[in-house]
Design an enzyme around this catalytic site. Sequence first.
Site, short mmCIF file in Angstrom:
data_model
loop_
_atom_site.label_atom_id
_atom_site.label_comp_id
_atom_site.label_asym_id
_atom_site.label_seq_id
_atom_site.Cartn_x
_atom_site.Cartn_y
_atom_site.Cartn_z
N CYS A 1 0.86 -1.17 0.00
CA CYS A 1 0.00 0.00 0.00
C CYS A 1 0.90 1.23 0.00
O CYS A 1 2.09 1.13 0.26
CB CYS A 1 -0.88 0.02 1.24
SG CYS A 1 -1.83 -1.49 1.42
N ARG B 1 2.21 2.07 -7.87
CA ARG B 1 2.30 0.82 -7.14
C ARG B 1 1.07 -0.06 -7.39
O ARG B 1 1.05 -1.22 -7.01
CB ARG B 1 2.33 1.11 -5.64
CG ARG B 1 3.62 1.75 -5.19
CD ARG B 1 3.41 2.45 -3.87
NE ARG B 1 4.67 2.69 -3.20
CZ ARG B 1 5.17 1.92 -2.26
NH1 ARG B 1 4.53 0.87 -1.85
NH2 ARG B 1 6.33 2.20 -1.71
N TRP C 1 -3.93 -1.91 -1.47
CA TRP C 1 -3.89 -3.10 -2.32
C TRP C 1 -4.31 -4.22 -1.39
O TRP C 1 -3.56 -4.63 -0.52
CB TRP C 1 -2.47 -3.29 -2.86
CG TRP C 1 -2.35 -4.33 -3.92
CD1 TRP C 1 -1.54 -5.43 -3.90
CD2 TRP C 1 -3.01 -4.36 -5.20
NE1 TRP C 1 -1.68 -6.13 -5.06
CE2 TRP C 1 -2.57 -5.50 -5.89
CE3 TRP C 1 -3.95 -3.53 -5.83
CZ2 TRP C 1 -3.03 -5.85 -7.15
CZ3 TRP C 1 -4.40 -3.86 -7.10
CH2 TRP C 1 -3.93 -5.01 -7.74
N ASN D 1 0.39 0.11 6.41
CA ASN D 1 0.97 -0.70 5.34
C ASN D 1 1.62 -1.89 6.03
O ASN D 1 2.37 -1.71 6.98
CB ASN D 1 2.02 0.17 4.61
CG ASN D 1 2.64 -0.53 3.43
OD1 ASN D 1 2.21 -1.62 3.05
ND2 ASN D 1 3.64 0.10 2.83
N GLY D 2 1.34 -3.10 5.58
CA GLY D 2 1.90 -4.30 6.23
C GLY D 2 0.78 -5.25 6.58
O GLY D 2 -0.34 -5.13 6.04
N GLU E 1 15.18 -13.67 -16.71
CA GLU E 1 14.75 -12.27 -16.61
C GLU E 1 13.79 -11.92 -17.76
O GLU E 1 12.79 -11.23 -17.56
CB GLU E 1 15.98 -11.36 -16.60
CG GLU E 1 15.73 -9.87 -16.63
CD GLU E 1 14.91 -9.33 -15.44
OE1 GLU E 1 14.63 -10.08 -14.49
OE2 GLU E 1 14.52 -8.16 -15.50
N LYS F 1 9.94 -10.59 -17.37
CA LYS F 1 9.45 -9.32 -17.94
C LYS F 1 8.20 -9.58 -18.77
O LYS F 1 7.22 -8.84 -18.69
CB LYS F 1 10.51 -8.66 -18.85
CG LYS F 1 11.69 -8.04 -18.17
CD LYS F 1 11.40 -6.79 -17.38
CE LYS F 1 11.14 -7.11 -15.94
NZ LYS F 1 12.25 -7.14 -15.03
N GLU G 1 5.19 -10.41 -16.55
CA GLU G 1 4.73 -9.29 -15.73
C GLU G 1 3.86 -8.31 -16.49
O GLU G 1 2.85 -7.86 -15.97
CB GLU G 1 5.94 -8.50 -15.20
CG GLU G 1 6.62 -9.13 -14.04
CD GLU G 1 7.73 -8.24 -13.52
OE1 GLU G 1 8.64 -7.88 -14.30
OE2 GLU G 1 7.71 -7.91 -12.33
N HIS H 1 14.98 -32.56 -20.58
CA HIS H 1 14.68 -33.41 -19.41
C HIS H 1 13.22 -33.29 -18.98
O HIS H 1 12.88 -33.55 -17.84
CB HIS H 1 15.62 -33.05 -18.24
CG HIS H 1 17.04 -33.33 -18.56
ND1 HIS H 1 17.55 -34.62 -18.64
CD2 HIS H 1 18.07 -32.51 -18.89
CE1 HIS H 1 18.82 -34.57 -18.98
NE2 HIS H 1 19.16 -33.30 -19.13
N LYS I 1 5.01 -2.62 -6.88
CA LYS I 1 6.43 -2.33 -7.10
C LYS I 1 7.28 -2.82 -5.94
O LYS I 1 8.36 -3.34 -6.13
CB LYS I 1 6.60 -0.82 -7.30
CG LYS I 1 8.04 -0.37 -7.54
CD LYS I 1 8.51 -0.78 -8.92
CE LYS I 1 9.97 -0.43 -9.16
NZ LYS I 1 10.55 -1.23 -10.24
#
Length: 621
Positions: free
Chosen positions: A2, A27, A77, A103-104, A494, A498, A501, A517, A616
């Site tokens: 948040c 965010r 959030w 926040n938390g 990476e 990307k 996301e 495999h 974020k």
Amino acid sequence: MCGIIGAVTVESVSETLLEGLKRLEYRGYDSAGVVLIESEVLKFYKYAHLNKSIEKLSKIAELNSSLATVGLAHTRWATHGVPNDVNAHPHADCTDSIGIVHNGIIENYRQILLHLEKKGHNIKSNTDSEVVAHLIEDNLLVEKQSNQDDPLNFVRAVRKSLNLLKGTYGIAAVSSDFPGQIVVAKNMSPIVVGLGNSGNYISSDVAAILEKADKFLYLKDNQIALITQDNLRLYDIDLNEIDFKTTEVTWSYADAQKLGHESFMLKEMYEQPVAFKNTLADRDINKLELFFDEIHFDPNRLMDIQKVFLVGCGTSFHSAMVAKYAIEHWVRIPVELDIASEFRYRDPILDGSTLVIGISQSGETIDTLAALNFARKSRAKIISVSNVVGSALTNNVDAVMFTRAGPEIGVAATKTYIGQLAVLLGFAISLGKFRGTLFKSEAENYFRELLSCSDKIDMALKRREDYNQLAQKLSGAKDFFFIGRNMGYPTSLEAALKLKEISYLHAEGYAAGELKHGPIAVLDDQSTVVGVATKNKLYDKVLSNLEEVRSRGANVFVVASDSDEEIGKHFENIFYVPDTFELFSPIVDIIPLQFLAYELAKLAGNDVDRPRNLAKTVTVE
Ligand code: F6R
């Protein structure tokens, strides 16, 4: 996850809070709200609406025209309780005389709730946060009875309320009884205080208050601060007042603006050469100390290190992987690589001869913070790598290396990844030189080569049109595998991250040799395989792996070196990149793959700066 902003100023705070909310919106949020203190009465304005509540708040005439000089605001959030107006922050006590934002996660909120309900409190929301307002209500009553008009009653009441909380928090609180005060407290979730000319500010994110303040104080865990319009008082958990030194943040307000770019992410991609160059400026491989922006130990102790652990999450984990290959190659010390959320639970073996390097662009990712807390208890030496001066990751460690990428607003990490690669690869060379596994001349040559990568990133960025044309051929593709070997492996991970996301497409990063495999069974003519096949010692093997997938019908795209004259004879779709020394290739090879992710996300009509379901900075476990 948040966002929090608060202000106590000489002028009306509404605009500052609404503007601050807009700065925090990158965010992602599902609700937003504001509390103002007007003539000693708290006024709450809250809305739940995915990514639109700030717009709705901005249209409330009463809020816009308010002359209140103290207030708090929050973007939520949802973690506990669905997104709706009641669950949105700020939360109030029973009499609407206390407002809090949080926040938390308060892990024991159910027990506290039962306790409060038994005492007759009226809890309105389904969140874990509201209980904090009611605890403060009770404690403030007790303080007022015993200390009457003491101006520290509010801070004492907040402090006492923390006693009962288990979990993580960045909390800010206001009270109609103390209309000129904001009290903040922190445990594992970020709180920064900004001191400005017209008043003082608090936030979970320095970018939200950059324009207003010029001196900043990042709270440490278990600290509490009392902020008034012209003063800041800092306390430890026993409410002993403590001295503090503010930090100046070199980021400007403009750094956190889009400045004409279509998105923050694109702007930040183009900032990569500068982020890379700035991160290495003033570092000297012949003076290991110069790699550290903060150092609290004798660097000679690095001679005794027998083992290194690298820990991080997401993109930071991928830069850790690049660093592992480089440190093992140049320094000849065994390096273990850990996803931060796994590290402490697997009971790793650490002691005084272990070096743990924690990597986090935000410096606030809770998993990485917890990993370093664990390492601290085992006497290991700890170095942190962060992009944010003053962030929690940089507290209580032996040394800090900052990436100097400037604020990264786009949720998908780009320029901070490049900054991490710069500082970690440079550090690996310097450590090799320091420990005598590299000759001075070798180290100097490698470092010179590393510095030249900034121009190569630039060259790759200039090929956006070519890369986009290739990306457009993949419009409509749904399943992606990115494969590579050795230094191509972290790049594959990476690139897949990307793409996932921002385009929401299914993508996996795989070690090319591992595909046979099992995962190769998934491939058919609907699959796309992107091979990282720039020139390196395993080049031929990667090509064989690509042939294997092509023979299963997969649509193959390749990242290849400019000097590779052969590859065009075998594959049609090639992202060419400037030739780069093998151990530095991740710095350049990722650029076309960032563009690939970006272009496919744009074609799908996605908001690249605010991808769904993502935040974020991840401040919950
Ligand atoms: C990837 C991304 C995330 C972060 C991860 C760690 O684009 O943004 O995967 O890399 O959440 O964040 P930090 O580096 O702040 O610890």
